[in-house]
Design a protein around this motif. Structure first.
Motif, PDB file in Angstrom:
ATOM      1  N   THR A  83       3.285 -36.391  43.522  1.00 32.73           N
ATOM      2  CA  THR A  83       3.763 -37.330  44.549  1.00 32.73           C
ATOM      3  C   THR A  83       3.252 -38.502  44.701  1.00 32.73           C
ATOM      4  OG1 THR A  83       5.311 -36.130  44.057  1.00 32.73           O
ATOM      5  CG2 THR A  83       5.661 -37.964  45.472  1.00 32.73           C
ATOM      6  N   TYR A 102       5.863 -37.871  35.497  1.00 27.85           N
ATOM      7  CA  TYR A 102       6.205 -37.063  36.513  1.00 27.85           C
ATOM      8  C   TYR A 102       7.207 -35.758  36.661  1.00 27.85           C
ATOM      9  CZ  TYR A 102       7.319 -36.271  41.615  1.00 27.85           C
ATOM     10  OH  TYR A 102       7.681 -35.715  43.163  1.00 27.85           O
ATOM     11  N   ALA A 106       5.434 -31.825  37.325  1.00 30.57           N
ATOM     12  CA  ALA A 106       6.466 -31.412  38.217  1.00 30.57           C
ATOM     13  C   ALA A 106       7.539 -29.953  37.976  1.00 30.57           C
ATOM     14  CB  ALA A 106       7.273 -32.473  39.382  1.00 30.57           C
TER      15      ALA A 106
END
Length: 153
Positions: A83, A102, A106
Motif C-alpha cells: 500500500t 496493486y 493485494a
C-alpha cells in the motif's frame, strides 16, 4: 498488560483520524477542506462512541482479549508495504495502472488460497472490471483529473 479488541480498534481509529487530520490542514481554499473536515468530525464522534462501547463491554466482561496468535502478521506487513509503495508510485506510474497492479497483487496476497492459473485469470478479470468501473466513475462520469503517469493512462 492486556487490551480488548474493542479498545484496540478505537485506538487504531484514533490514529487514523490523527493521521488524516494532519493531511487536511495543508493550506487550501476553505471550501475544499469542508468535506474532509466534516468527515473527520464525524469519524471523531464515532470514535468517541467506540471508546464508550469499549468501556461498557469491558465492564460487562463481554469483550474478548486481543490475541495475535494465529494472526497473519507477515501477510498484513506485506500488504501494508504494498500500500505504501502504491501511494508512492501512483503519480508516476498513473492511477489506473498502479491501481490495477496493486489490486491484483493485494487480492493474491490477502487470500490464503493456493495460487492456480485459474485463480490468476479470475483475479485478472475481476481487477480489470474494478478498474473499468473506477475509470467510468471518475474519468467519464465525474470528470475528475486522475494522475496519468508516464504511459498516459
Amino acid at each position: 498488560m492486556t487490551i480488548t479488541k474493542e479498545f484496540a480498534s478505537a485506538l487504531v481509529m484514533t490514529g487514523l483520524i490523527a493521521f488524516f487530520g494532519c493531511q487536511v490542514n495543508i493550506p487550501q481554499e476553505e471550501y475544499t477542506r469542508l468535506a474532509p473536515k466534516t468527515l473527520l468530525w464525524l469519524m471523531a464522534a464515532l470514535n468517541v462512541v467506540q471508546y464508550v462501547l469499549a468501556f461498557i463491554r469491558y465492564r460487562q466482561k463481554s469483550d474478548k482479549v486481543l490475541s495475535l496468535k494465529g494472526y497473519p502478521l507477515k501477510r498484513v506487513a506485506i500488504l501494508l508495504a504494498l500500500t505504501v509503495l502504491f501511494v508512492g508510485v501512483a503519480d508516476r506510474l498513473g492511477f489506473y495502472l498502479a491501481s490495477f497492479i496493486y489490486f491484483f497483487l493485494a487480492s493474491l496476497i490477502a487470500q490464503p488460497m493456493p495460487i492456480t492459473p485459474k485463480l490468476l485469470v479470475r483475479r485478472f478479470f475481476i481487477v480489470l472490471a474494478s478498474i473499468a468501473f473506477l475509470y467510468g466513475l471518475f474519468t467519464v462520469a465525474l470528470s475528475v483529473q486522475i494522475p496519468r503517469g508516464l504511459l498516459g493512462f
